[in-house]
Motif scaffolding. Sequence first.
Motif, PDB file in Angstrom:
ATOM      1  N   SER A 426       0.844  -1.198   0.000  1.00 49.73           N
ATOM      2  CA  SER A 426       0.000   0.000   0.000  1.00 49.73           C
ATOM      3  C   SER A 426       0.876   1.243   0.000  1.00 49.73           C
ATOM      4  CB  SER A 426      -0.922   0.009   1.224  1.00 49.73           C
ATOM      5  OG  SER A 426      -0.193  -0.146   2.429  1.00 49.73           O
ATOM      6  N   SER A 428       0.835   5.843  -1.000  1.00 47.16           N
ATOM      7  CA  SER A 428       0.124   7.070  -1.372  1.00 47.16           C
ATOM      8  C   SER A 428       1.112   8.038  -1.993  1.00 47.16           C
ATOM      9  CB  SER A 428      -0.527   7.718  -0.142  1.00 47.16           C
ATOM     10  OG  SER A 428      -1.089   8.976  -0.477  1.00 47.16           O
ATOM     11  N   ARG A 456      -3.210   3.614  -3.139  1.00 51.63           N
ATOM     12  CA  ARG A 456      -3.132   2.452  -4.021  1.00 51.63           C
ATOM     13  C   ARG A 456      -2.757   1.236  -3.192  1.00 51.63           C
ATOM     14  NH1 ARG A 456      -2.040   1.715  -9.972  1.00 51.63           N
ATOM     15  NH2 ARG A 456      -1.669  -0.494 -10.209  1.00 51.63           N
ATOM     16  N   SER A 458      -2.060  -2.888  -3.705  1.00 55.81           N
ATOM     17  CA  SER A 458      -1.803  -3.933  -4.693  1.00 55.81           C
ATOM     18  C   SER A 458      -1.619  -5.265  -3.986  1.00 55.81           C
ATOM     19  CB  SER A 458      -0.556  -3.612  -5.522  1.00 55.81           C
ATOM     20  OG  SER A 458      -0.689  -2.374  -6.189  1.00 55.81           O
ATOM     21  N   ASN A 467      -7.102  -5.437  -4.722  1.00 57.13           N
ATOM     22  CA  ASN A 467      -6.547  -4.254  -5.378  1.00 57.13           C
ATOM     23  C   ASN A 467      -7.490  -3.065  -5.225  1.00 57.13           C
ATOM     24  OD1 ASN A 467      -4.182  -5.430  -6.290  1.00 57.13           O
ATOM     25  ND2 ASN A 467      -5.109  -6.152  -8.190  1.00 57.13           N
ATOM     26  N   ASP A 469      -7.483   1.367  -6.199  1.00 55.57           N
ATOM     27  CA  ASP A 469      -6.818   2.581  -6.684  1.00 55.57           C
ATOM     28  C   ASP A 469      -7.826   3.716  -6.658  1.00 55.57           C
ATOM     29  OD1 ASP A 469      -5.119   4.440  -7.778  1.00 55.57           O
ATOM     30  OD2 ASP A 469      -4.307   3.084  -9.266  1.00 55.57           O
ATOM     31  N   SER A 489     -13.388   4.872  -5.293  1.00 52.21           N
ATOM     32  CA  SER A 489     -12.633   4.101  -6.282  1.00 52.21           C
ATOM     33  C   SER A 489     -12.575   4.853  -7.610  1.00 52.21           C
ATOM     34  CB  SER A 489     -13.288   2.727  -6.489  1.00 52.21           C
ATOM     35  OG  SER A 489     -12.607   2.017  -7.505  1.00 52.21           O
ATOM     36  N   PHE A 496      -7.710  -2.524 -14.654  1.00 54.18           N
ATOM     37  CA  PHE A 496      -6.311  -2.145 -14.465  1.00 54.18           C
ATOM     38  C   PHE A 496      -5.516  -2.290 -15.759  1.00 54.18           C
ATOM     39  CE2 PHE A 496      -4.779  -1.961  -9.859  1.00 54.18           C
ATOM     40  CZ  PHE A 496      -5.943  -1.331  -9.451  1.00 54.18           C
ATOM     41  N   GLU A 507      -2.685  13.476  -8.808  1.00 52.66           N
ATOM     42  CA  GLU A 507      -3.604  13.011  -7.771  1.00 52.66           C
ATOM     43  C   GLU A 507      -3.927  14.178  -6.843  1.00 52.66           C
ATOM     44  OE1 GLU A 507      -2.007   9.444  -6.069  1.00 52.66           O
ATOM     45  OE2 GLU A 507      -1.593   8.576  -8.049  1.00 52.66           O
ATOM     46  N   LYS A 520      -7.418  11.367 -10.465  1.00 53.04           N
ATOM     47  CA  LYS A 520      -6.332  10.399 -10.332  1.00 53.04           C
ATOM     48  C   LYS A 520      -6.266   9.566 -11.590  1.00 53.04           C
ATOM     49  CE  LYS A 520      -4.626   7.241  -6.731  1.00 53.04           C
ATOM     50  NZ  LYS A 520      -3.900   6.221  -7.505  1.00 53.04           N
TER      51      LYS A 520
END
Length: 552
Positions: A426, A428, A456, A458, A467, A469, A489, A496, A507, A520
């Motif tokens: 994780s 940012s 984010r 993953s 996941n 984002d 989200s 993805f 962002e 984003k």
Amino acid sequence: NLQEDITPAFYDTLNTRVMIYDTSDLPNQLTLLEQKDIQGSFRDVRAIGSDIHMVTTAGLNTYTLLSQHVDRWQPQFADLSEDEYKEAARTAAEKYIPQFVDIVIRDISLGGDIPELSQISLWQSVLSNETESIFSDSPINSYTQLTSFDVSTITSSDDNSATVTYSVAGTFTPSSWGYTYAVGDMLVFAMQGWGWVAELEGSGETTYLVGFTLDGASATPTAVGAFPGYLLNQYSLDIYEGHLRIATTIRSFWVGVLPEITPVDEEETNGDMDTDTLPVVWERRWGTKNQVLILEIPTIGGDSSSNVFTEVSRIPDLGKPGEVFTTVRFFDDRAYAVTFERTDPFYVLDLDAQNPSVLGELNITGFSSYLHSINEDNSLLLAIGQEADENGRILGLQITMFDATNATDPALLHRHVVEQKKDVWSSSSVEFDFKAFRYVSLGTTDGVGILILPLRVSSWQNVENGNFDGFRVYDVSKTDGIRERMEISHVEWDAFYGCYYDAYLPERSFVFDGDVTTMKGHSIVSTDLDSGVQEWKLEMPEPTNKDNCIYW
């Protein structure tokens, strides 16, 4: 032949374009009023009121235009003795230096404005004259330019053109990459380079400073300085009550040592050995040093010594061996700093210019990358960073609240870790792009507000459900802690690997009338902050040429 007509003085000739638009007809129309190419590559821009100050830098093409003509390896010098070479090189320099200067003057005003330049001799009292040095920078490696204009004075005509008054100031510098800090009547550009560090008796990482005195939408280069170590980011600079404060880290440096000498028969040398003629061997030494330096800003208009940032005091040796700064924030006469290698010492610093000191220290796991004050006296801070185990292994993104009301005994009030699974990562963008951070104070009590954070997550194992984002919104309270309010989200897991342009939206989040608009990647979303209901979503169009797709 210098090929004067085609060889530029700079590697980054007119590499920045300023474009000014009329926004009065939005959302229907955006009208271009003015565009101007300026010297150098874009580095930074600052706005002070209606005055815009843009920093650009350009590397000087000194090798092609100047130094190659006096290099020892040139064939015309091959058969010359050392004394003959020096004389021949001097003759060549007397020929090429005036031509080099003419080309620089020609190119420095290609943008149409003749800059106000500082004298190169400003650097004489700053750059080391140490001859036993390696990796030392020249004062004419680069050119730094500050282009300024006042947006309130821009006038437009009926033909959709504008009249803009530009002011240009410039200076030659040892380096071309760095950070910018501007406040009130001064802008400082801090560059990274290499220079002689007397306290290390070697060549080390060096921060070069150039100060521009600001007068509305005009500037004059007036002060320089050179200090050991590199800055972490723009928040490693600050100006307060006539002093510039900088936080730097030295990671490595080079020292000259004599080579090992093979013993010889003392009878043949009579016990003596001349070491003066032995070549110096340069060795790289590793070892971190973190320090906060307090510098006096020179009084402009005095003698030559008044054009130099001079050290008044410092807090040396912050952090444990091997640790480096991960974040620094200055607030008036106080500063906060975090260092990290395996654990996170959080420092509270007293910045009394004559006697700075460490007031308090708190040791916890993990580290912080960004600190944000959430009360009036800057004693309550939100921190964004990464949690880590006791061995320094990263576990996951964390949000931390520190309380430094008691400066000698700072406390960790709350900590929220997004996830700590071994197969999940994780992060940012706030960790490196601080404008992505958004805190909305609710204005009722200190330390109560809403935190909006790009996020984010993953997962290597659980692709479908692991996941994420988008953005996460938190309620923040000094008494109640850090609690998740909602998720926003921006892309579903199965999209993805869709087809997207290689241009990304930064962002960012904006709050208007109870709604938060987040942008984003390739989408913009508006969400009701109370209910969490999506108001609208704008997806950027897919590329028309599907051969050049990139993933989300």
